[in-house]
Design an enzyme around this catalytic site. Structure first.
Site, PDB file in Angstrom:
ATOM      1  N   SER A 117     -16.049  -0.751  19.498  1.00 41.27           N
ATOM      2  CA  SER A 117     -15.486  -1.733  18.816  1.00 41.27           C
ATOM      3  C   SER A 117     -16.514  -2.922  19.055  1.00 41.27           C
ATOM      4  O   SER A 117     -16.166  -4.130  18.762  1.00 41.27           O
ATOM      5  CB  SER A 117     -14.267  -2.120  19.191  1.00 41.27           C
ATOM      6  OG  SER A 117     -13.209  -1.090  18.465  1.00 41.27           O
ATOM      7  N   TYR A 235      -4.218  -5.337  15.971  1.00 43.64           N
ATOM      8  CA  TYR A 235      -5.673  -4.946  15.925  1.00 43.64           C
ATOM      9  C   TYR A 235      -5.852  -3.737  15.045  1.00 43.64           C
ATOM     10  O   TYR A 235      -5.042  -2.886  14.920  1.00 43.64           O
ATOM     11  CB  TYR A 235      -5.938  -4.261  17.471  1.00 43.64           C
ATOM     12  CG  TYR A 235      -7.327  -3.949  17.781  1.00 43.64           C
ATOM     13  CD1 TYR A 235      -7.991  -4.879  18.475  1.00 43.64           C
ATOM     14  CD2 TYR A 235      -7.931  -2.833  17.555  1.00 43.64           C
ATOM     15  CE1 TYR A 235      -9.545  -4.715  18.540  1.00 43.64           C
ATOM     16  CE2 TYR A 235      -9.264  -2.513  17.770  1.00 43.64           C
ATOM     17  CZ  TYR A 235     -10.144  -3.514  18.463  1.00 43.64           C
ATOM     18  OH  TYR A 235     -11.493  -3.139  18.886  1.00 43.64           O
TER      19      TYR A 235
END
Length: 595
Positions: A117, A235
């Site tokens: 990520s 998220y």
């Protein structure tokens, strides 16, 4: 004037009669960023100790806390102020695990890791450099999402909200983290039995094929929101897929091409791209489930890039020198929080994971904001940290077992080593501002008009630079400021006994001599807290935390049109010394520093 005054008073009415706790300092740099860090003995000593500790850990002389033989890693400390001219690297350390038998046999700054990520930093950067309006709804670019029956109001989802984790849409793309091979386990645990047709028609591991972008968008129409947009941070990997597809539709180019043109080539990155990378340069963990060589498809923007220590170091360095976007202000805007979590120490940015900590510089405790981004892929964990206050960063990539804690341990160890050292160096270099400044009578000045101005500054265990004394014609000006405050703003609170100045980051050429610059500093008008429980017997008092309000009192006191909190240091940058100071509200002109 009344409106502004009430604006300041309202927080007190809602919380306490007090202002801030003493020491409610400005956010950001408390002293000028230190320079020439490669020459700093503080940095050299800290990194030498850190290298020895890592040597001891990987050799088994001390407990490492992770599988040394099966975990490779690369870590660096970077800065535009004294680091390597290309990458910004000040210090680096590499360990190639003996069981990593595949991939590179020579681990260095150009070796490739999956970065998970951390890819989101590249994707947000791509979005920020694009020509699209970030307030546009996603449906402007992906009209397939327009559907009146969809549980999600896609017309209300902006590109900006997607990039900030504030859209409230699902976390992952269709089928992600759904594993058909676990069907027997689900039944054993009491879950209801399902038919294959109950699952989405694509994207389910061990059941059907991956979704095409068109199939993804079709299925998303039936997805349920996690929250309302801007309700709370959630998220989301999916968000990065969607705004990247939007950019692709807008430009007619795929994600890899946009990344190459807008980020990789301008930054001269040599080992960064969309997975898969080059096996011969790769750090490949010797674990059964590892992600090297995988094709992440439309998931790449959220977690499918590979990169190297040198490339990530370059990225962080360009963020720290404010050159990564079109102007410094755009970069500084990027390094701001967008939302808060329930933790006082955790904020969320675009897409930063912001840790606010006051324990990293134990000799001189104060709040430090670490703009971080972590990332994981099967067998890989990466972390980047941007500490804007000091102009330093930390970059880390690991390859090893899925349950390895190596990245978390090493990351904290490196931060704990470098932040006290760079704080010490900042204090050492700020010593040039410390001393006594005294005005001199000019030749044509009438003796009756001459009023000597004297300033004394010190650095102690507190933050910034302390104003030890300031006088004009033997009158105590600091006490005068307190009395003026008390006479005009006593309702707000009383000024603290100490006055400290902090850099604003504003500077300009002082003369035609390009080595002399004028640096603006501001006195922090910190207020003494009043405690409600001491003033009243009403029940329930004393439970609210004091409000930090010194940010509200900047630029408040003026003397005939000139702010009383502004101080200007005259710095000879080539010589590395302060030659004088100007105190504009005293109409001082330049006051020379005594040797």
């Amino acid at each position: 004037m009344v409106v502004c005054f009430l604006w300041l008073l309202l927080p007190y009415a809602a919380t306490t009669l007090s202002a801030s706790v003493p020491g409610c300092v400005p956010s950001g740099a408390l002293l000028p960023r230190p320079t020439e860090l490669s020459q700093s003995q503080n940095i050299k000593d800290a990194t030498e100790r850190l290298s020895r500790s890592l040597d001891d850990a990987v050799s088994g002389r001390i407990k490492a806390g992770w599988d040394i033989a099966n975990t490779s890693f690369s870590v660096s400390i970077v800065s535009p102020n004294g680091g390597d001219p290309r990458t910004g690297v000040l210090w680096e350390y590499h360990h190639l695990a003996e069981k990593n038998i595949n991939g590179t046999k020579h681990l260095d700054g150009d070796s490739q890791y999956l970065i998970g990520s951390v890819s989101k930093i590249f994707s947000d950067l791509l979005l920020l450099k694009s020509d699209v309006d970030l307030q546009d709804p996603i449906t402007k670019y992906l009209p397939q999402l327009k559907n009146a029956s969809s549980p999600i109001d896609w017309d209300n989802i902006s590109l900006l909200s997607l990039s900030e984790h504030l859209s409230g849409i699902p976390a992952n793309t269709i089928g992600a983290l759904q594993f058909y091979f676990l069907e027997p386990l689900y039944r054993a645990l009491g879950f209801p039995p399902l038919n294959k047709t109950d699952y989405p028609p694509c994207g389910i591991a061990d059941l059907n094929k991956g979704c095409t972008p068109e199939e993804l968008l079709t299925e998303l129409v039936n997805s349920h929101p996690v929250s309302e947009p801007y309700e709370r941070p959630v998220y989301s990997q999916l968000s990065f897929t969607l705004f990247s597809l939007a950019l692709a539709n807008d430009t007619g180019k795929d994600y890899a091409q946009m990344l190459e043109e807008q980020v990789i080539r301008p930054l001269n990155l040599r080992n960064t791209g969309v997975s898969p990378g080059e096996d011969k340069r790769a750090v490949i963990p010797n674990v059964e489930q590892q992600g090297w060589g995988a094709d992440y498809g439309y998931n790449a923007p959220g977690g499918g890039l590979y990169s190297s220590l040198n490339d990530l170091s370059t990225l962080v360095t360009k963020i720290l020198d404010y050159s990564i976007l079109q102007n410094p202000q755009a970069t500084k805007k990027w390094l701001q929080p967008r939302s808060a979590t329930s933790s006082l120490n955790t904020l969320v940015g675009q897409p930063w994971e912001i840790l606010r900590t006051s324990g990293m510089t134990p000799k001189y405790p104060h709040m430090i904001d670490i703009y971080g981004k972590s990332g994981g892929a099967p067998g890989y964990i990466s972390q980047i940290n941007v500490i804007d206050q000091y102009g330093v960063g930390v970059v880390l990539s690991t390859a090893g077992p899925l349950d390895s804690r190596a990245a978390y341990i090493i990351n904290e160890a490196v931060l704990s080593a470098i932040l006290p050292a760079v704080e010490d160096e900042a204090r050492k270099q700020a010593g040039m501002y410390v001393g006594e400044y005294t005005s001199q009578k000019v030749d044509n000045e009438d003796a009756t008009d001459y009023a000597p101005i004297k300033l004394k500054t010190v650095i102690d265990n507190g933050t910034g630079i302390k104003l030890e004394s300031l006088s004009r014609n033997d009158s105590d000006i600091l006490e005068g400021i307190r009395k003026v405050w008390s006479a005009t703003l006593s309702t707000v609170g009383q000024l603290a006994s100490e006055m400290r100045v902090y850099p604003t980051g504003l500077e300009r050429l002082a003369t035609n001599d390009k080595s002399l610059v004028e640096q603006d500093w501001r006195i922090n008008f910190d207020l003494i807290p009043n405690f409600n429980e001491q003033a009243s017997d009403l029940p329930g008092l004393g439970k609210l935390e004091a409000l930090c309000t010194s940010w509200q009192t900047v630029d408040w006191l003026y003397y005939a049109g000139v702010p009383m909190d502004r101080i200007v240091f005259i710095v000879d940058k080539e010589a590395g010394r302060v030659v004088g100071v100007e105190i504009p509200f005293l109409r001082s002109g330049i006051i020379q520093k005594l040797n």
